[in-house]
Write an enzyme that holds these catalytic residues in place. Sequence first.
Site, short mmCIF file in Angstrom:
data_model
loop_
_atom_site.label_atom_id
_atom_site.label_comp_id
_atom_site.label_asym_id
_atom_site.label_seq_id
_atom_site.Cartn_x
_atom_site.Cartn_y
_atom_site.Cartn_z
N TYR A 148 30.86 34.78 46.64
CA TYR A 148 31.74 33.60 46.49
C TYR A 148 32.21 33.10 47.87
CZ TYR A 148 35.68 30.95 44.36
OH TYR A 148 36.57 29.99 43.97
N TYR A 180 45.14 30.65 45.17
CA TYR A 180 45.11 31.17 43.79
C TYR A 180 45.88 30.22 42.87
CZ TYR A 180 42.74 35.35 45.30
OH TYR A 180 41.78 36.23 45.79
N1 CAA Z 1 41.56 45.37 48.60
C1 CAA Z 1 41.51 46.58 49.15
N2 CAA Z 1 40.88 47.62 48.58
C2 CAA Z 1 40.30 47.43 47.40
C3 CAA Z 1 40.32 46.18 46.76
C4 CAA Z 1 40.98 45.13 47.39
N3 CAA Z 1 41.06 43.92 46.85
N4 CAA Z 1 39.65 46.29 45.62
C5 CAA Z 1 39.20 47.55 45.52
N5 CAA Z 1 39.61 48.25 46.59
C6 CAA Z 1 39.37 49.64 46.86
C7 CAA Z 1 39.38 50.43 45.61
O1 CAA Z 1 40.71 50.77 45.28
C8 CAA Z 1 38.54 51.62 45.99
O2 CAA Z 1 39.35 52.49 46.77
P1 CAA Z 1 39.26 54.07 46.55
O3 CAA Z 1 37.80 54.42 46.65
O4 CAA Z 1 40.08 54.60 47.69
O5 CAA Z 1 39.87 54.31 45.21
C9 CAA Z 1 37.52 51.06 46.95
O6 CAA Z 1 38.07 49.80 47.38
C10 CAA Z 1 36.14 50.87 46.34
O7 CAA Z 1 36.21 49.97 45.32
P2 CAA Z 1 34.89 49.50 44.57
O8 CAA Z 1 33.84 49.07 45.49
O9 CAA Z 1 34.53 50.51 43.52
O10 CAA Z 1 35.44 48.21 43.96
P3 CAA Z 1 36.19 48.04 42.60
O11 CAA Z 1 35.14 48.04 41.54
O12 CAA Z 1 37.35 48.95 42.51
O13 CAA Z 1 36.78 46.58 42.77
C11 CAA Z 1 36.63 44.24 42.58
C12 CAA Z 1 35.94 45.51 43.05
C13 CAA Z 1 36.84 44.30 41.06
C14 CAA Z 1 35.76 43.07 42.91
C15 CAA Z 1 37.99 44.17 43.30
O14 CAA Z 1 37.78 44.28 44.66
C16 CAA Z 1 38.72 42.88 43.05
O15 CAA Z 1 39.23 42.59 41.96
N6 CAA Z 1 38.83 42.05 44.11
C17 CAA Z 1 39.57 40.82 44.05
C18 CAA Z 1 38.65 39.75 43.65
C19 CAA Z 1 39.38 38.45 43.68
O16 CAA Z 1 40.44 38.25 44.27
N7 CAA Z 1 38.77 37.47 43.04
C20 CAA Z 1 39.37 36.19 43.02
C21 CAA Z 1 38.90 35.51 41.76
S1 CAA Z 1 39.71 33.96 41.59
C22 CAA Z 1 38.94 32.99 42.67
O17 CAA Z 1 38.00 33.33 43.29
C23 CAA Z 1 39.52 31.63 42.81
C24 CAA Z 1 39.78 31.31 44.21
O18 CAA Z 1 39.02 30.55 44.78
C25 CAA Z 1 40.99 31.86 44.88
#
Ligand code: CAA
Length: 241
Positions: A148, A180
């Site tokens: 993205y 957001y």
């Molecule tokens: N920041 C820092 N650390 C993060 C993190 C984040 N945002 N997300 C996950 N982590 C950490 C996890 O806690 C994990 O740590 P540990 O191993 O120490 O437990 C590590 O990173 C590894 O995580 P994974 O690779 O397994 O990732 P996940 O599956 O846990 O999460 C994700 C992946 C679901 C994409 C998650 O990162 C997330 O939700 N990110 C935010 C996405 C987001 O903001 N999207 C916006 C959508 S809306 C939009 O896009 C509109 C716009 O224009 C603003």
Amino acid sequence: MTRLALITGGTRGIGAAIARRLLQDGCRVAVTYRGNAAAARAFMDATAIAAYPWDAGDFGACAAGVHQVEMDCAQGVDILVNNAGITRDASLHNMTPAQWRAVIDADLDACFNMSRAVIAGMRDRGWGRIINITSINGQKGQFGQSNYAAAKAGVIGFTKALALESARKGVTVNAVAPGYTATDMVAAVAPEVLRSIVLNIPVGRLAQPEEIAHAVAFLAHEQSGFITGSTLSINGGQYLA
Ligand code: CAA
């Protein structure tokens, strides 16, 4: 004269707010949608704005669709808002080629496909507005959004290049970078992730879609002809680019 505005992904969220606002400002308005026919039906019933189903990521569909809109309205598209967009969030080490491709097609290729379908008419008529919806996450990056962020950063470069090409023809090309915003897309983010995001928004809340639509209406305005190639950030102070 009454301007014709076409908004992609215009039946829900930010796109629907843009469509309503441009209608209120006196434009003729048409919108596109891809999959959610029920939402499109509800939107059409509520607004009487025509909604056309096609995939903005498909070049041929955009050419045919724009032609159809222009025939139905007996007028060329004056204002194009490239709003349609999707997310397929995953860390890169987990991201599939399909997740990468889907986002690049829908969020970046769509800007090319749609702009390509309207640009000749705008140049011939000597007036046009192309407004591309990018994102705060294309400006600053975001964990889990390499697809993205790449697409949305690409939209900003696309905007600048097309602005230069179009400046002498009365066609402005600008980007709006929402932060957001209270839409279905943001509602899909995990609640604990969203809570930590909102903590980092100085204004202390999500944007409302109407606040993004306000910026689009400003850029679409007759008097905005000297604004081109710009990116207008609307993010509650979350990222000061
Ligand atoms: N920041 C820092 N650390 C993060 C993190 C984040 N945002 N997300 C996950 N982590 C950490 C996890 O806690 C994990 O740590 P540990 O191993 O120490 O437990 C590590 O990173 C590894 O995580 P994974 O690779 O397994 O990732 P996940 O599956 O846990 O999460 C994700 C992946 C679901 C994409 C998650 O990162 C997330 O939700 N990110 C935010 C996405 C987001 O903001 N999207 C916006 C959508 S809306 C939009 O896009 C509109 C716009 O224009 C603003």
